[in-house]
Motif scaffolding. Structure first.
Motif, PDB file in Angstrom:
ATOM      1  N   ARG A 194      39.474 -40.032  36.259  1.00 36.58           N
ATOM      2  CA  ARG A 194      38.628 -40.320  35.227  1.00 36.58           C
ATOM      3  C   ARG A 194      37.486 -41.276  35.387  1.00 36.58           C
ATOM      4  O   ARG A 194      36.578 -41.459  34.934  1.00 36.58           O
ATOM      5  N   THR A 219      38.426 -38.655  29.931  1.00 37.94           N
ATOM      6  CA  THR A 219      39.607 -37.983  30.451  1.00 37.94           C
ATOM      7  C   THR A 219      39.402 -36.737  29.996  1.00 37.94           C
ATOM      8  O   THR A 219      39.859 -35.712  30.777  1.00 37.94           O
ATOM      9  N   ASP A 264      39.449 -39.222  24.335  1.00 35.97           N
ATOM     10  CA  ASP A 264      38.735 -40.038  25.262  1.00 35.97           C
ATOM     11  C   ASP A 264      37.733 -39.181  26.229  1.00 35.97           C
ATOM     12  O   ASP A 264      38.355 -38.459  26.876  1.00 35.97           O
ATOM     13  N   LYS A 321      33.685 -40.633  34.493  1.00 37.16           N
ATOM     14  CA  LYS A 321      33.151 -41.615  33.710  1.00 37.16           C
ATOM     15  C   LYS A 321      31.814 -41.951  34.373  1.00 37.16           C
ATOM     16  O   LYS A 321      30.725 -41.885  33.928  1.00 37.16           O
ATOM     17  N   SER A 374      30.416 -47.036  20.161  1.00 39.77           N
ATOM     18  CA  SER A 374      31.021 -46.543  21.129  1.00 39.77           C
ATOM     19  C   SER A 374      30.577 -45.373  21.526  1.00 39.77           C
ATOM     20  O   SER A 374      30.283 -44.300  21.135  1.00 39.77           O
TER      21      SER A 374
END
Length: 876
Positions: A702, A683, A680, A706, A655
């Motif tokens: 977000r 976030t 996250d 990202k 991840s």
């Protein structure tokens, strides 16, 4: 013949050249900018001065007799950059090729050598020219000795004669040491008298002539403060003058007469230029920069039809020739072996008939050196021989040393490492339709040469790996991984061909529906796959705004169509039609072509020595590029299934591994805290950049966060971010600015890594994998910008690649340790795909995350997600 002695301060000129020119590399990754600058200046000196005698003096070490007087002498100097240090041996080699004497003396500086020899030469009636970048040597200037000091770069020279010194400073050359005694010299850490600068020193010397006279006559100095400074620092002034004074009677082991210059060794100099990659200098010598054609040496070897123990020793180089087209067939053209007993060529049939060869090949204690360990293992395994004991792989070693070298065939690699006399495979076998295997006489000699050179190149490569701190990267990561990849290639992954055929039919119906809809929206039928016809429909009939025209009409490339998406609904249908068309032709039809007819498996081929970041890629077919953004693309994975009944597919992926590596390398507190608290990250980024609480972060915020998170990893520009988010360049620039303000550690990393790359010419991963960036000092903005982005990205992406490779090695060991039947089948980006019996799933759920998350210890935890099911698709 007139007698002229030229004395060159080697260290000083090398420093000047190094900092005057951008970092350059030859094809072996060796920095060459200082050598190149030194060479061009040397040639100019020889051409301009036409010396009868010449010497280049070097400093012998850091400590000299002056340090006994003052321990801090030259104490403030920065350590010599390693990129310069590595060039001094080449400068010395170059001087030898030029036929120029070089000399250094323990405990003395180059200045003292030059000072002593210039005085000797003057008394013997020589004209003397001194070249340096250090003004200290101007004190040597006399009617017979001229001192030439480099100013900007290496070609702008200021000539110091007694007249010039008088005009410049209003003092004589003898008084320069007195000036230094008073004002000091920060470059040599000579203290002088605090508060006395050049102007004051010169004013005092015009009146008092020397430091000693001045100190005896302090009462006559005007100014109370100046008197006090001189009174308080008498000893320091005398010591500073001594430190600045060049010794002119050093006990040298060389005389002026021995410095006779008889010209260069042209052949040797050409070889040095070739080795360094100085093509322009070669051309000036009337030579082509290409390697001179050399006759291939005849070598002694035997063609054997029976393999006995004498042909097989515990340390041998083994070369196996497989033509690219026959890779998956295991169709071996021939083999050669070289060891202490000789060089031998034999065919695959000879090897397969020999029990001795099989026994030797499968003996883990019999050490083998090969060209490509993965190919060697796979090809022999397909012929029933399980090769073990491989301790060297030339392809991998060469790749680690310099991943930017162009070729991965034997001849190219051999040439890179100093063996330009190996024929290319193309010259032996031909290419394309003309490909064929020639007679045994030709093939055997070709392979025998390779086995022989393979043995020789091992020592060269291992030495370079050691010097680059890459020995462990080779022995503990890449070489063990090659054997795991070989097993994965040999095993393959099973494919449900019927599922692929069904998907192909389904896709054909979808494409027909899309074609019908597009024709309806266009008001007529046309060939959607024809850019010319499509351009007429979009820009003439539908009158959409023209974004770009080409020589043949209108541009209808994907990026152009994406800009027109809001202008007409037909655009979305065309883009979807193209995506599905590519899935149909490239993937569904492409995969069906490479399914092995007997096993119903696909045996992809992993490229381990291709990408400059260290990432793996795959070909025949490329399983890493199956589109997964489209649901239709993801569904292709439904066709990849376990090879045995009662088994399932198990997939595990890291991840956000690259962002975690960034947090570790940049040591950014906010980023590390987010990962440690399992937040996250997108976030968290949105919260920091937009200055809002977690609950206030919108999906759009977000999305922007990202994009910039992953953009930063890839060294994204404001233009790149503006394109991906469809915002203005100014807005994108402001967003990046806010991001970097929010994460100062990341900003510092980005600045530092670019500067580091400019100094070294390369960047490294956590495991010392290098990527050379010669364009980082380019005057071309685009080239330089790309290199800077690459410098930011490579340590992150390359370290992530190293981590997953390490995980594969650890995972293979753990499967053996647990005595499991589960098999690793594929590696795709940050994901590992296994097939496993259902009763081993519980064990895999425990050990796979455990092994992958502990592959490398970082400042932040690594996190692995996993899933499993009847197909690769279901395991996601």
């Amino acid at each position: 013949m007139s007698k002229k002695l030229v004395l060159i301060d080697g260290n000083s000129i090398a420093y000047r050249a190094f900092f005057a020119l951008p970092l350059l590399n030859n094809d072996k990754g060796v920095h060459t900018n200082a050598v190149y600058g030194f060479t061009t200046m040397l040639q100019k000196i020889i051409e301009d001065e036409k010396p009868s005698h010449i010497l280049v003096a070097f400093d012998a070490g850091k400590t000299t007799f002056r340090h006994k007087t003052y321990k801090e002498y030259k104490g403030g100097r920065q350590k010599t950059p390693p990129e310069l240090s590595e060039q001094f041996p080449y400068i010395r080699e170059l001087l030898d090729a030029y036929g120029i004497k070089r000399y250094e003396k323990e405990n003395y500086e180059a200045d003292d050598i030059i000072g002593t020899l210039s005085l000797q030469a003057e008394s013997d009636g020589y004209e003397v020219k001194v070249y340096s970048g250090d003004k200290d040597l101007t004190q040597l200037s006399t009617k017979k000795t001229t001192v030439c000091i480099t100013r900007k770069g290496i070609t702008d020279i200021e000539v110091y004669t007694p007249e010039h010194i008088q005009e410049k400073w209003e003092i004589s050359p003898d008084q320069i040491v007195d000036m230094k005694g008073l004002m000091g010299d920060s470059s040599d850490n000579i203290p002088g008298v605090p508060g006395v600068g050049e102007k004051t020193a010169i004013k005092l010397l015009k009146e008092f002539k020397t430091v000693e006279t001045l100190l005896e006559s302090i009462d006559q100095v005007s100014g109370k403060k100046l008197k006090e400074k001189l009174e308080d620092n008498k000893d320091q002034a005398i010591m500073s003058k001594e430190l600045a004074t060049i010794l002119r009677e050093a006990p040298l082991d060389v005389t002026v007469e021995e410095l006779l210059y008889e010209g260069m060794n042209t052949a040797t100099l050409k070889d040095v230029f070739r080795d360094l990659g100085f093509n322009s200098l070669l051309e000036k010598m009337g030579e082509s920069p290409q390697e001179e054609t050399k006759e291939l040496e005849d070598i002694s070897f035997d063609i054997i039809e029976e393999i006995t123990e004498e042909h097989l020793t515990n340390e041998s180089s083994l070369y196996i020739e497989i033509l690219e087209e026959n890779y998956h067939l295991g169709d071996i053209v021939g083999m050669s072996i070289h060891n202490e007993n000789g060089t031998f060529f034999f065919t695959l049939d000879t090897a397969l008939k020999s029990k001795e060869f099989k026994k030797w090949a499968e003996n883990d204690h019999a050490v083998k050196y090969v060209f490509d360990s993965k190919e060697t293992v796979v090809s022999l395994k397909r012929n029933g021989i399980h090769m073990k004991g491989i301790e060297f792989d030339l392809l991998l070693a060469s790749y680690i040393i310099n991943p930017s070298t162009s070729g991965n065939d034997f001849a190219s690699i051999a040439k890179d490492h100093g063996h330009p006399v190996v024929e290319s495979d193309e010259s032996i076998y031909g290419k394309g339709a003309k490909l064929k295997v020639p007679s045994t006489d030709i093939v055997s000699l070709h392979l025998a040469r390779k086995a022989l050179i393979l043995q020789e190149l091992r020592a060269t490569c291992m030495k370079e790996l050691e010097e680059n701190q890459q020995y462990e990267l080779f022995t503990e990561l890449e070489l063990p991984l090659a054997l795991i990849l070989a097993e994965m290639e040999y095993t393959g992954v099973k494919v449900d061909q019927q599922r692929l055929l069904s998907m192909k039919d389904e896709l054909a119906l979808r494409l027909a529906d899309l074609e019908k809809k597009i024709h309806e929206l266009a008001g007529e039928e046309f060939n959607i796959n024809s850019p010319k016809q499509l351009g007429v429909i979009l820009f003439e009939k539908l009158e959409l705004p023209v974004v770009k025209k080409t020589k043949t009409g209108y541009s209808t490339s994907a990026d152009i169509l994406e800009k027109l998406q809001s202008k007409h609904e037909i655009i979305d249908y065309i883009l979807h039609y193209r995506q599905l068309g590519k899935l149909q032709s490239t993937y569904l039809e492409g995969l069906l072509k490479v399914v092995h007819k007997d096993s119903s498996k696909i045996h992809t081929r992993f490229n381990q020595a291709l990408t400059q970041t260290g990432r793996l890629s795959s070909i025949d077919p490329n399983l890493q590029n199956i589109p997964v953004r489209l649901e239709e693309g993801r569904k292709i994975r439904q066709a990849f299934i376990p090879s045995e009944e009662g088994w399932v597919m198990f997939a595990a992926d890291y991840s956000q591994i690259e962002l975690r590596v960034l947090a570790h390398i940049a040591k950014d507190e906010k980023l590390m805290e987010a990962f440690r608290n399992d937040m996250d990250i997108h976030t968290k980024t949105a919260m920091d950049v937009f200055g809002v609480e977690k609950e206030e972060v919108t999906s759009n915020m977000r999305r922007h966060a990202k994009a910039v998170n992953f953009g930063i990893v890839y060294g994204i520009s404001d233009y790149g971010l503006s394109q991906s988010l469809d915002i203005t360049r100014k807005e994108a620039g402001e967003f990046i600015k806010k991001y970097l303000e929010s994460f100062p550690g990341v900003k510092e990393y980005m600045d530092d890594i670019v500067q580091d790359a400019k100094q070294k010419g390369y960047v490294t991963t956590l495991l010392h994998r290098r990527r050379y960036l010669p364009e980082i000092t380019s005057r071309n903005f685009n080239l330089r910008s790309f290199a800077e982005r690459t410098a930011m990205n490579t340590p992150i992406q390359g370290s992530a690649a190293d981590i997953i490779k390490k995980a594969m090695i650890d995972m293979a060991a753990r499967l053996r340790e647990e005595n499991l039947q589960s098999r690793l089948l594929l590696q795709v980006h940050d994901e590992l795909i296994f097939e496993a019996p259902e009763d081993e799933i519980e064990v895999l759920k425990k050990i796979v995350p455990e092994v992958m998350e502990n592959a490398m210890e970082l400042e932040v935890p690594l996190k692995v997600d996993y899933s499993y099911g009847p197909s690769w698709y279901d395991a996601k």
